[in-house]
Design a protein around this motif. Structure first.
Motif: not given
Length: 248
Positions: A131-151
């Motif tokens: 679950h992602l809580p409310r945020a004013d800034a969200i960083a996703l640095i060098d992470v998303i490519h570890y997930l499958e395209p659908e994920a």
């Protein structure tokens, strides 16, 4: 007002490197020197500081935060600024902010806890179902490519929903069409995974245009991808995607 004690940028950078590394001393030798090496060798951390992407009062959510090095840097940046030593050439760092991170590896969660204590909340979780809580800034640095395209698509939707109106999303990805630089980037990710006790799996990169379209489909206005690999052989780029303010 400009402080007479303001440091030149090179001296400020060295002071911040030392202070952040020292925070991780209590978490062990590896944690300390990983933090110093990552912060010193990866251009994104100081780029975010210099540009002023994180405003005062920001609630920052760092996804796949590792040891929460970005949070540690913000804390030490604030201390440097409060001491009147912040470089006049850089945008001022936030003075009031909240830090929250989600990280898969229990070891890194413990290291973050040792280094940041009660100054940040770092939870163990898998970004596929966290679950992602409310945020004013969200960083996703060098992470998303570890997930499958659908994920990846599911996570991006969750980011768009969690982002507060007027907030922004800091997404660094590998340009999947960058040839040898993209191959070096994937190799670097595999080596980093091995060094932290993991086992490399398949990585899922996309062309830059595909990332931009994915963000825009979610209502996030994505600026042009900015190269974010200075001083390295990698093919990383940074998107700063913004969610429209309320009423717009």
């Amino acid at each position: 007002m400009t402080s007479r004690n303001a440091l030149p940028p090179a001296e400020a950078r060295a002071a911040l490197l030392a202070a952040v590394a020292q925070r991780y001393a209590a978490a062990g030798y590896y944690a300390k020197y990983w933090a110093r090496g990552k912060l010193g060798g990866d251009p994104i951390f100081f780029a975010l500081l210099r540009r002023g992407d994180l405003h005062d009062g920001v609630r920052l959510l760092d996804l796949g935060c590792g040891q929460m090095i970005l949070g540690a840097l913000l804390l030490e940046a604030r201390a440097l600024a409060r001491g009147g030593r912040w470089p006049t050439e850089w945008a001022p760092p936030p003075d009031a902010f909240g830090l929250r991170g989600i990280e898969l590896r229990a070891t890194d969660v413990r290291r973050a806890g040792r280094a940041l204590g009660r100054e940040a909340v770092v939870e163990q979780g898998d970004l596929r179902d966290a679950h992602l809580p409310r945020a004013d800034a969200i960083a996703l640095i060098d992470v998303i490519h570890y997930l499958e395209p659908e994920a990846q698509d599911v996570l991006l939707r969750k980011v768009a929903n969690a982002l507060a109106p007027g907030g922004h999303f800091l997404l660094r990805v590998c340009d999947g069409e960058a040839g040898w630089s993209a191959r070096f980037t994937r190799l670097g990710d595999h080596l980093a995974t091995l060094s932290r006790g993991g086992w490399p799996g398949r990585l899922h990169a996309r062309p830059i245009a595909d990332w931009k379209r994915a963000l825009e489909r979610l209502g996030l206005s994505a600026a042009a991808a900015e190269p974010m690999s200075e001083g390295t052989p990698f093919a990383n780029v940074l998107f700063v995607a913004r969610k429209p303010a309320a009423g717009l």
